[in-house]
Design a protein around this motif. Structure first.
Motif: not given
Ligand code: DX5
Ligand code: ZN
Length: 222
Positions: A19-29, A46-57
């Motif tokens: 959901e994160v990578t798709d929306v960025i690929a579609s032009g979101a900032d 959600v908290g910092p653990m989920v943020c850390a999991a998304l960070r490398p993506l």
């Protein structure tokens, strides 16, 4: 420059990374990351653990919106988790100036968030420590609520403060709007002075059949 920041609050959490990578690929900032604590607001996310999991993506800015009380203990946690920008509600901390400095100490940009009835006077002595002003177009806690029209006048007031600060210091502060932003009101909101737009349900709730591999149509509508 206008920026669009989809709020993952309305994303499909069973496939959050896509959901994160798709929306960025579609032009979101930016990715807008809503943190709710069932205390400052009546919802829990959600908290910092989920943020850390998304960070490398993604290399996109992760824009963390703290709706928590107290604020300070989570700031270093989100700094470590890779947040680029952290914003908080001034009523949720005893020391606004200290919390802003703590965010900067993590190497992050700092934002102050204003509920519909919170006065902009909280900005009076801290403009130099603020990188973003976020005005809520709804009462915080849930996606999918209707935009409160009085926010337009408040956006105009915030824009006056930001422009005056830019003239005095040469420093640009972003003016973000969060809550009730849709393709059919975004132009009015932009004319009132906003330059950074959070949208949750209007993006993640509106994925079309033709966008099976992304959010091109939905993001394009903004
Ligand atoms: C509300 C959150 C918003 C929310 C906006 O408390 O801060 O970021 O996701 O949702 P929509 O765009 O659906 O109003
Ligand atoms: Zn938010």
């Amino acid at each position: 420059m206008f920026l669009l920041a989809p709020s993952i609050l309305s994303a499909d959490f069973t496939r959050l990374g896509a959901e994160v990578t798709d929306v960025i690929a579609s032009g979101a900032d930016w990715i807008h990351f809503d943190v709710m604590d069932n205390h400052y607001v009546p919802n829990l996310t959600v908290g910092p653990m989920v943020c850390a999991a998304l960070r490398p993506l993604t290399e996109a800015t992760i824009d963390v919106h703290l709706m928590v009380k107290p604020v300070d203990r989570l700031i270093p946690e989100f700094g470590k988790a890779g947040a680029n920008l952290i914003s908080f509600h001034p009523e949720a901390t005893d020391h606004v100036d200290r919390s802003l400095s703590l965010i900067r100490e993590q190497g992050c940009q700092a934002g102050l968030v204003f509920n519909p009835a919170t006065p902009l006077s909280y900005l009076d002595y801290v403009m130099d420590k603020v990188d973003l002003i976020l005005l809520m177009g709804v009462n915080p806690g849930f996606g999918g609520q209707a935009f409160i029209p009085a926010t337009l006048g408040k956006l105009r007031e915030a824009r006056v403060r930001i422009d005056a600060h830019a003239r005095e210091t040469g420093r640009t502060i972003r003016l973000q709007i969060d809550g009730g932003v849709k393709p059919d009101n975004i132009a009015t909101i932009a004319r009132a002075g906003a330059d950074t737009f959070v949208a949750g349900s209007a993006i993640y709730g509106a994925r079309r059949a033709e966008d099976a591999h992304g959010y091109d149509t939905v993001v394009g509508a903004f």
